[in-house]
Design a protein around this motif. Structure first.
Motif, PDB file in Angstrom:
ATOM      1  N   ARG A 156       0.870  -1.182   0.000  1.00 64.16           N
ATOM      2  CA  ARG A 156       0.000   0.000   0.000  1.00 64.16           C
ATOM      3  C   ARG A 156       0.902   1.226   0.000  1.00 64.16           C
ATOM      4  N   LEU A 199       1.287   5.360   0.508  1.00 71.67           N
ATOM      5  CA  LEU A 199       0.718   6.573   1.093  1.00 71.67           C
ATOM      6  C   LEU A 199       1.549   7.769   0.666  1.00 71.67           C
ATOM      7  N   GLN A 204      -3.158   5.910  -1.341  1.00 70.46           N
ATOM      8  CA  GLN A 204      -3.936   6.877  -0.564  1.00 70.46           C
ATOM      9  C   GLN A 204      -3.204   8.219  -0.601  1.00 70.46           C
TER      10      GLN A 204
END
Length: 415
Positions: free
Chosen positions: A260, A262, A287
């Protein structure tokens, strides 16, 4: 002890989230006993502030960003300046500069200098400019008009996007210049008519705000979809940060890896980068957190597994020096994947305390990120080594001591 003078500090914009190194320097000088007055060429555009901005006690004055918006202030500046003995050499310097740079920006810099002269902070006896491009131009003209000596801090973009003639002229007029990487220092020394007045001082980090991270990170290796490896980046979405390269690198990671990404920061390219992530098919793994303050950034450093920043040199020469976010990440024992440009190799050595790749090479960056994802032991080793080196060599108190010594030495010999 040398009597210290009130320093008028000229800034391009203040406060700015992306310039924590300037804010911590200002606060450090205040704590070291310096009396500062801040003058900015641009009002703040960030909605948030870092805690250190609230600790700085120096008053702030804003010059007109565009001269036509403040005609009265400009005319008042002209009236005050035209009577000064220094106006003749200032106009001569401006004319020489304008012949080489016949732009509105050059006129604006001289106009801002005259406004600064008319609105000079009370008891200001020294002028120090942060950035050797626009602020140093304003400082140089104001210095000539008032007879107040000036000094300058040069950083990265301001060095590499300025023509050599402009840098050489300012280095000749300034009493001294300080810069924050060996890479930039060598360049400025080559250009300076007075090389002995150019000094190297790494910004360092306020380690009190970034205490050591001693808790072992989870040994994630990308094999568990329920527990992906967290890749973090902090930086403005602008071309020199290489976020398009980073996204292309992430898109090339093998499908069996679970991760993931960020991103913290604002910037003009954020919308186009989000579109690129959609095109590359990785948007659901990303994100975009926007701008956050230093306390939140620290929490993300501590929660992440890898820090990634694909710095590059842009077509106009713009580049980072040694990005402060890399120093912050390293101070938290976070394994860093980045590029080998500018001052970055002054902190990181490939496979010793970081992973370095050539700039603009998405394949190489992907291989480095994959290696870091699959090997938590390597991440732990690199992060620990980076944390040790950062904490041993980049304490910002060292740079404050160096700056204080430069000012005190100058004032001891300047009536």
């Amino acid at each position: 002890m040398t009597a210290r003078r009130r320093v008028v500090v000229l800034l391009k914009g203040y406060p700015r989230l992306s310039e924590t190194f300037i804010a911590q320097e200002l606060r450090g000088l205040e704590l070291a006993g310096f009396d500062l007055a801040l003058v900015a060429l641009r009002r703040p555009t960030d909605a948030k502030r870092h805690p250190v901005h609230n600790e700085i006690t120096a008053p702030v004055t804003y010059l007109p960003e565009y001269l036509h918006q403040s005609p009265y202030r400009v005319l008042r500046g002209l009236a005050h300046s035209i009577l000064r003995p220094g106006i003749a050499p200032a106009l001569k310097a401006f004319a020489q500069d304008f012949r080489r740079d016949p732009t509105r920006n050059r006129i604006r810099r001289f106009g801002q200098a005259m406004v600064l002269v008319a609105e000079w902070p009370k008891d200001g006896a020294w002028l120090h400019a942060h950035f050797i491009h626009t602020p140093a131009s304003v400082a140089a003209y104001a210095s000539l008009i008032t007879g107040t000596p000036f000094t300058v801090s040069a950083h990265a973009k301001d060095i590499w996007t300025s023509p050599d003639w402009d840098l050489a002229g300012k280095l000749n007029r300034a009493r001294w210049a300080v810069t924050c990487t060996r890479f930039g220092y060598d360049h400025l020394k080559r250009l300076s008519p007075n090389p002995e007045t150019v000094h190297l001082s790494y910004h360092g980090l306020n380690l009190t705000r970034f205490p050591p991270h001693l808790t072992p990170r989870p040994p994630r290796d990308g094999s568990n979809p329920a527990d992906p490896v967290i890749i973090l980046s902090v930086g403005r979405a602008v071309p020199k940060k290489g976020y398009d390269i980073l996204l292309h690198a992430l898109a090339q990671l093998p499908p069996d890896l679970h991760w993931r990404f960020l991103h913290i920061g604002d910037g003009g390219e954020r919308a186009s980068l989000a579109t690129l992530a959609q095109t590359l098919g990785i948007a659901e793994k990303i994100q975009w957190l926007g701008a956050v303050d230093q306390t939140e950034v620290l929490a993300h450093y501590r929660a992440a597994d890898i820090f990634a920043l694909a710095c590059r040199i842009t077509a106009d020469g713009d580049r980072d020096g040694l990005p402060n976010v890399l120093v912050e990440a390293a101070s938290q024992g976070l394994a860093c994947v980045t590029t080998n440009i500018s001052g970055i190799p002054e902190l990181f050595t490939h496979l010793e305390n970081g992973l370095l790749t050539p700039p603009d090479d998405a394949k190489a960056f992907a291989r480095a990120v994959e290696s870091a994802i699959r090997n938590p032991a390597l991440r732990s080793k690199l992060g620990a080594s980076a944390q040790t080196k950062t904490r041993a060599t980049l304490d910002f108190h060292t740079s404050i001591t160096q700056l204080a010594a430069l000012f005190d030495q100058e004032w001891s010999r300047t009536p």
